[in-house]
Design an enzyme around this catalytic site. Structure first.
Site, PDB file in Angstrom:
ATOM      1  CB  CYS B  13      41.219  44.844  33.993  1.00  0.00           C
ATOM      2  SG  CYS B  13      39.739  45.678  34.438  1.00  0.00           S
ATOM      3  CG  ASP B  46      30.549  45.002  27.843  1.00  0.00           C
ATOM      4  OD1 ASP B  46      32.023  44.561  27.741  1.00  0.00           O
ATOM      5  OD2 ASP B  46      30.037  45.392  26.800  1.00  0.00           O
ATOM      6  CG  HIS B 135      29.018  41.538  51.611  1.00  0.00           C
ATOM      7  ND1 HIS B 135      28.151  41.283  52.846  1.00  0.00           N
ATOM      8  CD2 HIS B 135      29.776  40.604  51.271  1.00  0.00           C
ATOM      9  CE1 HIS B 135      28.638  40.302  53.161  1.00  0.00           C
ATOM     10  NE2 HIS B 135      29.743  39.700  52.480  1.00  0.00           N
TER      11      HIS B 135
END
Lengths: 195, 342
Positions: B13, B46, B135
């Site tokens: 993060c 969130d 993906h």
């Protein structure tokens, strides 16, 4: 001992790792770290402070120069304790004074002997022109200069002069310097004495 | 042995785009109004929440980042725990997940990718959800994460906008994953690094299950904007001010030492620059301030709860094995968004 660390372009934590490596390889002396971002600057300062070093930061054109002083034997500490002062000598010949050369050779020996015996010691001694014969292998004052150097006095010989007299491989004490550094040393000294 | 973090500049993060930069871009986009959109981007929550029926709301979230640890299996687990956490933070239950993969197939062994995906899948299974697809693209810098879909009752959605004056603030994981992943890159503080990894792979599932039994006013999870960044989002969205007591703040082992050594991620300084409405008491040491801004990866839940249930909630969380849970402060009815840290 003086070490410079160029940490420009490095992402955290690499500037800290580079500083740590330099600090670990050094008993005492000065590390100059250059970084190009605020996070690296803050982190290197934190690291040096955590390692109980003295830290000074200068910012110029988005570059931060961080000077880290480690240990007890550093110039700053010694100056502080009165063992060393901020005087710089410029030695321009291998003998002392004008006149008889034999006498000059005796005088230069007694000069360095006296210098070594008396505190405070100077910050640095610069050797130019014929002065470089004193810092190279056949020098009559090598013993004194080596002793001064171990006590923290910087011994610097002009690179151009050493080349001219073909003494490059024979340097026996201190380091090679250039005219810019010599000028910097002389102009930053509280007292500069030319002999 | 491959070192995944060498392929990325910022791990986890800490790679997030800063809140200041992001707000400047998102603010320029037109808002889409829909009565069934219960939570959109306005409150920096969130996950998005969309009401399907009177009893079911859809929770959607996506999260992916660059390697935060060298071990591919751990990286997969951490990325998945981090993605799933957003659904828990909304009071929901994850149902399905889709993998998002960027990978340098020519430079790295495809077996590494397989291991990353195994880590992710194991966490999704642990969460009781199922992977339905994904993906993948070629990229010099590996990236992995998941888009997670969950559900909750529309009336039981927990946003970050519900904190009330008088509430008690709780967190469920210790702080310091940002500085300790920096420490991992510097090969320092191995004990702290191991603790940070254990914390990051841990799902917020058990904490969410305990939370489900209580009246919770607001909830979010602590990630890239750091403890203070997420407290600030909650304070602004709820229009309250907050007092934080750092003496009760749970810290990961060696996080203090790592912060003092200058192993502070660049994004912690970005968070500090952005969060101007935070005031520190002069007694708060530098390393605590750094840790308050430290970007967390797969951090714990942050809850704002009525004072009368706080003690019971804390004790139930600890009983459920969430040992690091702690009360860290209170919400007040002062000018909205201000945070005082002592």
């Amino acid at each position: 001992m003086f070490v410079s660390v160029d940490a420009r372009g490095l992402a955290c934590p690499r500037p800290v790792i580079a500083t740590k490596k330099a600090l670990e390889e050094m008993v005492d002396g000065i590390i100059s770290v250059v970084v190009d971002n605020l996070a690296a600057k803050e982190n290197v300062v934190k690291f040096a402070t955590a390692n109980k070093c003295e830290v000074k930061v200068e910012e110029k054109n988005n570059l931060y120069s961080i000077t880290i002083t480690k240990g007890q034997g550093t110039v700053a500490e010694l100056v502080h304790k009165g063992v060393q002062n901020d005087t710089v000598y410029l030695i321009t010949q291998q003998t002392l004074g004008q006149g008889n050369n034999e006498l000059g050779a005796v005088l230069i020996k007694s000069f360095f002997y006296a210098l070594l015996e008396k505190e405070p010691l100077p910050r640095a001694i610069m050797f130019i022109n014929g002065g470089v014969f004193l810092t190279t292998e056949s020098s009559p004052v090598l013993e004194h200069l080596t002793a001064l150097n171990t006590k923290g006095v910087q011994i610097r010989s002009c690179g151009l002069c050493v080349d001219y007299y073909e003494l490059k491989d024979k340097l026996a004490v201190g380091e090679i310097t250039n005219m810019y550094s010599i000028i910097e040393e002389l102009s930053s000294a509280s007292k500069a004495i030319t002999l | 042995m491959i070192k995944l973090t060498e392929y990325s500049k910022n791990g986890g993060c800490a790679a997030k785009i800063g809140p200041g930069d992001l707000a400047g871009v998102l603010g320029q986009l037109p808002r889409t109004a829909d009565p069934r959109l219960l939570v959109g981007i306005d409150t920096s929550d969130d996950a998005g929440v969309y009401k399907l029926s009177d009893t079911i709301a859809l929770i959607q979230t996506v999260d992916f980042f660059t390697p935060i640890v060298d071990d591919p299996y751990l990286f997969g687990q951490i990325a998945a725990a981090n993605s799933l956490s957003d659904v828990y933070a909304m009071g929901g239950k994850p149902l399905t997940a889709m993998n998002i993969v960027a990978f340098p197939v020519c430079k790295l062994d495809p077996g590494v990718l397989l291991t990353i995906l195994q880590g992710g899948q194991d966490k999704v299974i642990e969460a009781g959800a199922v992977i339905v697809g994904g993906h993948s693209i070629h990229d010099d810098e590996p990236k992995y994460g998941l888009s997670v879909t969950g559900i909750a009752h529309p009336d039981k959605i927990l946003t970050n906008a519900g904190a009330k004056p008088g509430d008690v603030l709780l967190i469920t994981k210790a702080i310091g994953t940002g500085v300790l992943t920096m420490a991992a890159r510097a090969d320092m503080f191995p004990e702290g690094v191991a603790a940070a990894i254990r914390s990051m792979v841990k799902l917020n599932k058990a904490a969410a299950q305990v939370m489900d039994r209580f009246t919770i006013h607001a909830c979010t999870d602590i990630t890239g904007f750091g403890l203070l960044g997420h407290l600030r989002e909650m304070a602004i969205a709820s229009n309250v001010s907050m007092d934080i007591d750092t003496k009760t703040l749970p810290l990961l082992p060696e996080a203090k030492e790592a912060a003092e050594m200058g192993l502070v991620p660049a994004s912690a300084y970005n968070n500090r620059g952005y969060l101007t409405s935070v005031t520190f008491a002069s007694t708060v040491p530098e390393y605590i301030r750094d840790l308050c801004y430290d970007p967390q990866t797969s951090g714990g839940l942050l809850m704002s709860v009525p004072e009368d249930i706080a003690a019971q909630l804390l004790s139930d969380l600890k009983q459920a094995g969430i040992e690091e849970s702690a009360i860290i402060g209170r919400a007040f009815n002062k000018k909205g968004g201000e945070i005082y840290v002592c």
